[in-house]
Scaffold this motif. Sequence first.
Motif, PDB file in Angstrom:
ATOM      1  N   THR A  65      53.251  79.012  38.342  1.00  0.00           N
ATOM      2  CA  THR A  65      53.451  79.076  39.800  1.00  0.00           C
ATOM      3  C   THR A  65      54.483  80.167  40.089  1.00  0.00           C
ATOM      4  N   PRO A  66      54.164  81.155  40.975  1.00  0.00           N
ATOM      5  CA  PRO A  66      55.149  82.210  41.254  1.00  0.00           C
ATOM      6  C   PRO A  66      56.198  81.756  42.273  1.00  0.00           C
ATOM      7  N   ASP A  67      57.228  82.578  42.448  1.00  0.00           N
ATOM      8  CA  ASP A  67      58.234  82.321  43.501  1.00  0.00           C
ATOM      9  C   ASP A  67      57.552  82.297  44.868  1.00  0.00           C
ATOM     10  N   GLU A  68      58.076  81.449  45.756  1.00  0.00           N
ATOM     11  CA  GLU A  68      57.715  81.585  47.175  1.00  0.00           C
ATOM     12  C   GLU A  68      58.585  82.716  47.736  1.00  0.00           C
ATOM     13  N   PRO A  69      58.101  83.391  48.803  1.00  0.00           N
ATOM     14  CA  PRO A  69      58.931  84.481  49.352  1.00  0.00           C
ATOM     15  C   PRO A  69      60.323  83.981  49.733  1.00  0.00           C
ATOM     16  N   TRP A  70      61.298  84.747  49.502  1.00  0.00           N
ATOM     17  CA  TRP A  70      62.712  84.506  49.792  1.00  0.00           C
ATOM     18  C   TRP A  70      63.344  83.338  49.039  1.00  0.00           C
ATOM     19  N   ALA A  71      62.605  82.753  48.095  1.00  0.00           N
ATOM     20  CA  ALA A  71      63.178  81.633  47.321  1.00  0.00           C
ATOM     21  C   ALA A  71      64.294  82.133  46.388  1.00  0.00           C
ATOM     22  N   PHE A  72      64.011  83.239  45.680  1.00  0.00           N
ATOM     23  CA  PHE A  72      65.008  83.741  44.726  1.00  0.00           C
ATOM     24  C   PHE A  72      66.258  84.284  45.430  1.00  0.00           C
ATOM     25  N   PRO A  73      66.114  85.062  46.537  1.00  0.00           N
ATOM     26  CA  PRO A  73      67.330  85.486  47.259  1.00  0.00           C
ATOM     27  C   PRO A  73      68.165  84.303  47.722  1.00  0.00           C
ATOM     28  N   ALA A  74      67.494  83.205  48.153  1.00  0.00           N
ATOM     29  CA  ALA A  74      68.231  82.006  48.590  1.00  0.00           C
ATOM     30  C   ALA A  74      69.021  81.426  47.414  1.00  0.00           C
ATOM     31  N   ARG A  75      68.335  81.303  46.289  1.00  0.00           N
ATOM     32  CA  ARG A  75      69.018  80.772  45.092  1.00  0.00           C
ATOM     33  C   ARG A  75      70.201  81.657  44.729  1.00  0.00           C
ATOM     34  N   GLU A  76      70.001  82.996  44.762  1.00  0.00           N
ATOM     35  CA  GLU A  76      71.055  83.928  44.387  1.00  0.00           C
ATOM     36  C   GLU A  76      72.221  83.867  45.361  1.00  0.00           C
ATOM     37  N   PHE A  77      71.907  83.695  46.673  1.00  0.00           N
ATOM     38  CA  PHE A  77      72.960  83.582  47.688  1.00  0.00           C
ATOM     39  C   PHE A  77      73.881  82.415  47.346  1.00  0.00           C
ATOM     40  N   LEU A  78      73.250  81.246  47.055  1.00  0.00           N
ATOM     41  CA  LEU A  78      74.039  80.062  46.718  1.00  0.00           C
ATOM     42  C   LEU A  78      74.779  80.244  45.387  1.00  0.00           C
ATOM     43  N   ARG A  79      74.080  80.816  44.398  1.00  0.00           N
ATOM     44  CA  ARG A  79      74.690  80.985  43.061  1.00  0.00           C
ATOM     45  C   ARG A  79      75.981  81.795  43.166  1.00  0.00           C
ATOM     46  N   LYS A  80      75.887  82.923  43.879  1.00  0.00           N
ATOM     47  CA  LYS A  80      77.052  83.808  43.965  1.00  0.00           C
ATOM     48  C   LYS A  80      78.169  83.178  44.794  1.00  0.00           C
ATOM     49  N   LYS A  81      77.773  82.327  45.782  1.00  0.00           N
ATOM     50  CA  LYS A  81      78.784  81.744  46.672  1.00  0.00           C
ATOM     51  C   LYS A  81      79.468  80.533  46.033  1.00  0.00           C
ATOM     52  N   LEU A  82      78.711  79.763  45.233  1.00  0.00           N
ATOM     53  CA  LEU A  82      79.232  78.463  44.797  1.00  0.00           C
ATOM     54  C   LEU A  82      79.679  78.373  43.333  1.00  0.00           C
ATOM     55  N   ILE A  83      78.984  79.072  42.449  1.00  0.00           N
ATOM     56  CA  ILE A  83      79.255  78.838  41.026  1.00  0.00           C
ATOM     57  C   ILE A  83      80.721  79.158  40.716  1.00  0.00           C
ATOM     58  N   GLY A  84      81.382  78.172  40.119  1.00  0.00           N
ATOM     59  CA  GLY A  84      82.781  78.345  39.744  1.00  0.00           C
ATOM     60  C   GLY A  84      83.740  78.055  40.874  1.00  0.00           C
ATOM     61  N   LYS A  85      83.215  77.621  42.029  1.00  0.00           N
ATOM     62  CA  LYS A  85      84.088  77.324  43.167  1.00  0.00           C
ATOM     63  C   LYS A  85      84.197  75.809  43.353  1.00  0.00           C
ATOM     64  N   GLU A  86      85.260  75.428  44.072  1.00  0.00           N
ATOM     65  CA  GLU A  86      85.473  74.023  44.371  1.00  0.00           C
ATOM     66  C   GLU A  86      84.675  73.681  45.636  1.00  0.00           C
ATOM     67  N   VAL A  87      83.971  72.557  45.630  1.00  0.00           N
ATOM     68  CA  VAL A  87      83.176  72.170  46.793  1.00  0.00           C
ATOM     69  C   VAL A  87      83.462  70.714  47.168  1.00  0.00           C
ATOM     70  N   CYS A  88      83.103  70.400  48.409  1.00  0.00           N
ATOM     71  CA  CYS A  88      83.209  69.026  48.890  1.00  0.00           C
ATOM     72  C   CYS A  88      81.826  68.656  49.446  1.00  0.00           C
ATOM     73  N   PHE A  89      81.379  67.437  49.177  1.00  0.00           N
ATOM     74  CA  PHE A  89      80.048  67.086  49.702  1.00  0.00           C
ATOM     75  C   PHE A  89      80.084  65.705  50.354  1.00  0.00           C
ATOM     76  N   THR A  90      79.156  65.534  51.290  1.00  0.00           N
ATOM     77  CA  THR A  90      78.975  64.205  51.904  1.00  0.00           C
ATOM     78  C   THR A  90      77.529  63.791  51.669  1.00  0.00           C
ATOM     79  N   ILE A  91      77.308  62.505  51.430  1.00  0.00           N
ATOM     80  CA  ILE A  91      75.946  61.994  51.216  1.00  0.00           C
ATOM     81  C   ILE A  91      75.486  61.337  52.516  1.00  0.00           C
ATOM     82  N   GLU A  92      74.350  61.810  53.023  1.00  0.00           N
ATOM     83  CA  GLU A  92      73.821  61.265  54.288  1.00  0.00           C
ATOM     84  C   GLU A  92      72.676  60.304  54.056  1.00  0.00           C
TER      85      GLU A  92
END
Length: 902
Positions: A65-92
């Motif tokens: 199955t190939p990538d859907e359009p813009w799937a990889f840029p989305a993943r990369e956006f999050l990867r570069k923003k979050l990996i190695g950073k401290e985060v806080c999350f809420t469960i809804e």
Amino acid sequence: PLPSQSTGITGVSYPAQSVLSGCAIIVRGQPRGGPPPERQINLSNIRAGNLARRAAATQPDAKDTPDEPWAFPAREFLRKKLIGKEVCFTIENKTPQGREYGMIYLGKDINGENIAESLVAEGLATRREGMRANNPEQNRLSECEEQAKAAKKGMWSEGNGSHTIRDLKYTIENPRHFVDSHHQKPVNAIIEHVRDGSVVRALLLPDYYLVTVMLSGIKCPTFRREADGSETPEPFAAEAKFFTESRLLQRDVQIILESCHNQNILGTILHPNGNITELLLKEGFARCVDWSIAVYTRGAEKLRAAERFAKERRLRIWRDYVAPTANLDQKDKQFVAKVMQVLNADAIVVKLNSGDYKTIHLSSIRPPRLEGENTQDKNKKLRPLYDIPYMFEAREFLRKKLIGKKVNVTVDYIRPASPATETVPAFSERTCATVTIGGINIAEALVSKGLATVIRYRQDDDQRSSHYDELLAAEARAIKNGKGLHSKKEVPIHRVADISGDTQKAKQFLPFLQRAGRSEAVVEYVFSGSRLKLYLPKETCLITFLLAGIECPRGARNLPGLVQEGEPFSEEATLFTKELVLQREVEVEVESMDKAGNFIGWLHIDGANLSVLLVEHALSKVHFTAERSSYYKSLLSAEEAAKQKKEKVWAHYEEQPVEEVMPVLEEKERSASYKPVFVTEITDDLHFYVQDVETGTQLEKLMENMRNDIASHPPVEGSYAPRRGEFCIAKFVDGEWYRARVEKIESPAKVHVFYIDYGNREILPSTRLGTLPPAFSTRVLPAQATEYAFAFIQVPQDEDARTDAVDSVVRDIQNTQCLLNVEHLSAGCPHVTLQFADSKGDVGLGLVKEGLVMVEVRKEKQFQKVITEYLNAQESAKSARLNLWRYGDFRADDADEFGYSR
């Protein structure tokens, strides 16, 4: 909502987290006593494209199955923003299947950047369809989406987004060519998955190859797959995996592609914070592996050093580690020593500072050996040094480089003794070490010349060279360059003639060596202080060489049935010669040879004469045969100096007064009254037995009567129990009975008897013995064989020389009538002169004339005339260089000189 906080990596001290897609993130808590649990958070209310998936191997009809359009840029956006950073999350929301939906904020609390909103604002995700904006969060998402559409960001830009779909490649057609084409230049990559501490899946950029990368040179504990599909971690497997994950997972890295193993790439992963390969080793999460360390391009020694660091501290997988040299003191692990001998191509004998000798084996190398079963002629004795290809070259390389030099020894391991098996001989305990001289590792030099090979070990076998990788690299170079054992050329053959002990060959060779003057030689073996085995390289032959002009203390000898002890200082003399000349290049002057095919002459080491050096160090005396030599003066002055010191062989030396005082003897004339005797036996020590001719008829009569008596009353076989010292009758090989005396009883089958009327001895079973009838006892007729020794001569102590003299006497007088005159009495038996019955020639004098014995000088006045005659005969034998007088130092083998004192 219940706030929950998860921390990621900042540098090295925090655990990892990863981005599964544009809307799914893995978070991990702080590690406590092991890897922390993972938790997947799916972003609420938004949807990002699905990433490519590879078809399952178990479903042959399924397609990738190939990538859907813009799937990889989305993943990369999050990867570069979050990996190695401290985060806080809420469960809804939490589904019955356990999927958790919530919001993620960058930072320590919910006041940070809302990740879902950022994604939508960048046009990398959309609000979920049918989602009504009925709360502030959803209102903000709706606003973000409208702004993205207006700005034509991401998926709202013109076109269908096909340019964002990766052309993923899961296999490489020619992995070897692929690796080589990068020429070991760093390739940009993202680590997508960590299988275990040393195996990852990496996305190579910019061509999107998804490959498995195994870290070159190491291996971490793994997860063993069981039959039911579950995985069992080896000790520290989970910790090692987490160690790599927390540092590399979804990080931008560079990979040096070093080799390939099937579809797997062997490589080194470089991260701005360091080299994970070395870190894993240093922390005790991995061990070095030989098969791939050879391709590691950043210095195998760094990996070994990192592994050593962990071992010494017993970290993690090394918690039960015991070093191979743990039981050795530091002074026994590393020391400087002098090389005394090269044993073969992988072992040397060194002399320690303490004076002790130690055999050192070169770690992890194997000397040349015979390949195949039928390469050796069964009838020919194997001489490993010359018959095994390249063994001689290897030994010579070590000999020339090491003999007499000081080397640095670092003990790597002690190989314990092993008993013999059907295929492998027994080995004694071996000290295996790395030996260096002038910074050069001798084993590595040997291997690089193709004169030894490297031993391969089990991966967990730690008993190996501390420079094992250099050895493997040296072997690879030798194979590549076709050196030595790896050469395709013809094997060098060494046809070395061993003419030691071959009298015929030695005779033919002697004139050639005499004419040659000084010849170059290598001392192959030292038998004793004055007897050596030499290799003559120009003549390619081996000879036994005796030092001329000296008499050296005789060493211990193992003779059949007894061990002959060595003379004082014989061992010191042997050691002195060994330390000075063994395996050194020397010069020799051959003067003559003895009857056993040994050459006699002078040996020079670094310009010094070995004979003179032995005399100088009071380990030998000058022999009179040196008088003819040009070295006589040097020998005499050396001996004089040694005498003054009163050491070793001169310890009991006392200077003789200038005028020798003759002992006062009762003056009397020598009486010469020869009586006829019949010589019946000559012993090995040159004594002889005779019967008195006058009583001969009585013996004949007694024997005749005794045999008649035995014939009429034969002894019952086996009835006689012999007792030591008892007279008996014994049946000789001629089948006749004779009078005898029991001398020794080894067993009923081995009784030593002495024939009292003839002087010969024999070992018989008791069944051939019987009681001596009283009518024929020694009271009726005394024992008829009387023992005598020759007067005025010295019996050679050397076996061969004595045998020559005995053979001559046996030939001349055994079983013949002679005339005997008692000259003087001595301990043991009377000393006599013997004359031939017909010519009246003196038998002893004849031996002196032949040069078979030396004269024993006596001081009694009545003997002076006969002694003078004997000495004159000795001088003529000496002039004619007969027998004993042919040699300089006429000691045979490792014996002393022929047993004479001047």
